[in-house]
Motif scaffolding. Structure first.
Motif, mmCIF file in Angstrom:
data_model
loop_
_atom_site.group_PDB
_atom_site.id
_atom_site.type_symbol
_atom_site.label_atom_id
_atom_site.label_comp_id
_atom_site.label_asym_id
_atom_site.label_seq_id
_atom_site.Cartn_x
_atom_site.Cartn_y
_atom_site.Cartn_z
ATOM 1 N N HIS A 16 1.137 -1.100 -0.511
ATOM 2 C CA HIS A 16 -0.030 0.349 0.238
ATOM 3 C C HIS A 16 0.748 1.074 -0.338
ATOM 4 C CE1 HIS A 16 -2.530 -3.039 1.253
ATOM 5 N NE2 HIS A 16 -3.727 -2.749 1.283
ATOM 6 N N THR A 17 0.149 2.064 -0.780
ATOM 7 C CA THR A 17 1.269 3.508 -0.488
ATOM 8 C C THR A 17 0.235 4.458 -0.338
ATOM 9 O OG1 THR A 17 2.100 3.223 -3.004
ATOM 10 C CG2 THR A 17 1.856 5.538 -2.293
ATOM 11 N N HIS A 18 0.907 5.356 0.775
ATOM 12 C CA HIS A 18 0.020 6.476 1.809
ATOM 13 C C HIS A 18 -0.096 7.923 0.729
ATOM 14 C CE1 HIS A 18 -1.140 8.808 4.938
ATOM 15 N NE2 HIS A 18 -1.630 8.339 5.387
ATOM 16 N N PRO A 19 -1.611 8.027 1.071
ATOM 17 C CA PRO A 19 -1.529 9.355 -0.683
ATOM 18 C C PRO A 19 -0.939 10.171 -0.214
ATOM 19 C CG PRO A 19 -3.525 8.460 0.226
ATOM 20 C CD PRO A 19 -2.793 7.238 1.239
ATOM 21 N N VAL A 78 -6.692 3.158 -2.274
ATOM 22 C CA VAL A 78 -7.544 1.477 -1.990
ATOM 23 C C VAL A 78 -6.557 1.064 -0.851
ATOM 24 C CG1 VAL A 78 -8.792 -0.718 -2.636
ATOM 25 C CG2 VAL A 78 -9.256 1.720 -3.532
ATOM 26 N N GLU A 79 -7.372 0.364 0.563
ATOM 27 C CA GLU A 79 -6.409 -0.732 1.101
ATOM 28 C C GLU A 79 -7.123 -1.945 1.030
ATOM 29 O OE1 GLU A 79 -4.995 -0.852 5.524
ATOM 30 O OE2 GLU A 79 -6.450 0.249 5.119
ATOM 31 N N ARG A 92 -10.110 4.838 0.681
ATOM 32 C CA ARG A 92 -8.748 5.217 1.766
ATOM 33 C C ARG A 92 -9.533 6.863 1.497
ATOM 34 N NH1 ARG A 92 -2.949 3.563 2.218
ATOM 35 N NH2 ARG A 92 -2.955 4.429 3.888
ATOM 36 N N ARG A 93 -11.245 6.983 2.573
ATOM 37 C CA ARG A 93 -11.766 8.384 1.772
ATOM 38 C C ARG A 93 -10.891 9.248 2.993
ATOM 39 N NH1 ARG A 93 -16.820 9.715 0.360
ATOM 40 N NH2 ARG A 93 -17.236 7.891 0.071
ATOM 41 N N LEU A 103 -10.973 15.763 -4.609
ATOM 42 C CA LEU A 103 -10.768 15.425 -5.377
ATOM 43 C C LEU A 103 -12.024 13.827 -5.495
ATOM 44 C CD1 LEU A 103 -9.541 14.501 -8.101
ATOM 45 C CD2 LEU A 103 -7.909 13.907 -7.308
ATOM 46 N N LEU A 104 -11.833 13.530 -4.523
ATOM 47 C CA LEU A 104 -12.861 11.888 -4.558
ATOM 48 C C LEU A 104 -14.458 12.064 -4.359
ATOM 49 C CD1 LEU A 104 -12.216 8.958 -4.074
ATOM 50 C CD2 LEU A 104 -12.401 9.212 -2.022
ATOM 51 N N ASP A 105 -14.867 13.381 -3.899
ATOM 52 C CA ASP A 105 -15.882 13.934 -4.284
ATOM 53 C C ASP A 105 -16.295 14.601 -5.660
ATOM 54 O OD1 ASP A 105 -17.216 13.811 -1.792
ATOM 55 O OD2 ASP A 105 -15.778 15.796 -1.113
ATOM 56 N N LEU A 106 -15.528 14.584 -6.645
ATOM 57 C CA LEU A 106 -16.131 15.074 -7.385
ATOM 58 C C LEU A 106 -15.769 13.929 -8.676
ATOM 59 C CD1 LEU A 106 -13.234 18.231 -9.391
ATOM 60 C CD2 LEU A 106 -15.665 18.037 -8.494
ATOM 61 N N VAL A 107 -14.877 12.760 -8.700
ATOM 62 C CA VAL A 107 -15.205 11.325 -9.183
ATOM 63 C C VAL A 107 -15.851 10.312 -8.697
ATOM 64 C CG1 VAL A 107 -13.802 9.000 -9.084
ATOM 65 C CG2 VAL A 107 -12.347 11.384 -9.197
#
Length: 111
Positions: A16-19, A78-79, A92-93, A103-107
């Motif tokens: 996993h990569t941390h944001p 994602v995790e 991983r909201r 950004l996630l809200d737009l997607v």
């Protein structure tokens, strides 16, 4: 000798990569694909750790689905963890929102 522990997985644990370690270009590339958008939307509408990789309604095969999840993990979206034979997922909201506000809200918005 292979691990004979009951429930032990024969596959490597996901990386996993941390944001915080994700570039803007990587984040934008991850959310630019229609299949990955579908995965994110379905995860957003599901309780955490309840969706296995094979439970998503996407028009791709198993190898392509694995690739899409790898891209989402690499972008910090994602995790995943293994629960017996299943690999389950969590969006991983909060972490992603802290790094890329809005950004996630737009997607996740319907077109």
């Amino acid at each position: 000798m292979p691990d004979q522990t009951p429930g032990a997985s024969h596959r490597a644990a996901p990386v996993h990569t941390h944001p915080d370690d994700v570039s803007t270009l990587t984040a934008l590339s991850a959310v630019a694909d229609p299949v990955r958008i579908t995965l994110l939307r379905e995860l957003a509408d599901s309780p955490v750790w309840t969706r296995s990789c094979g439970s998503f309604d996407v028009p791709v095969g198993k190898a392509a689905l694995s690739h899409h999840f790898a891209v989402l993990r690499g972008a910090g979206l994602v995790e995943q963890r293994d629960e017996g034979p299943r690999r389950v997922n969590r969006l991983r909201r909060e972490e992603f929102e802290a790094r890329f506000p809005g950004l996630l809200d737009l997607v996740l918005r319907d077109a």
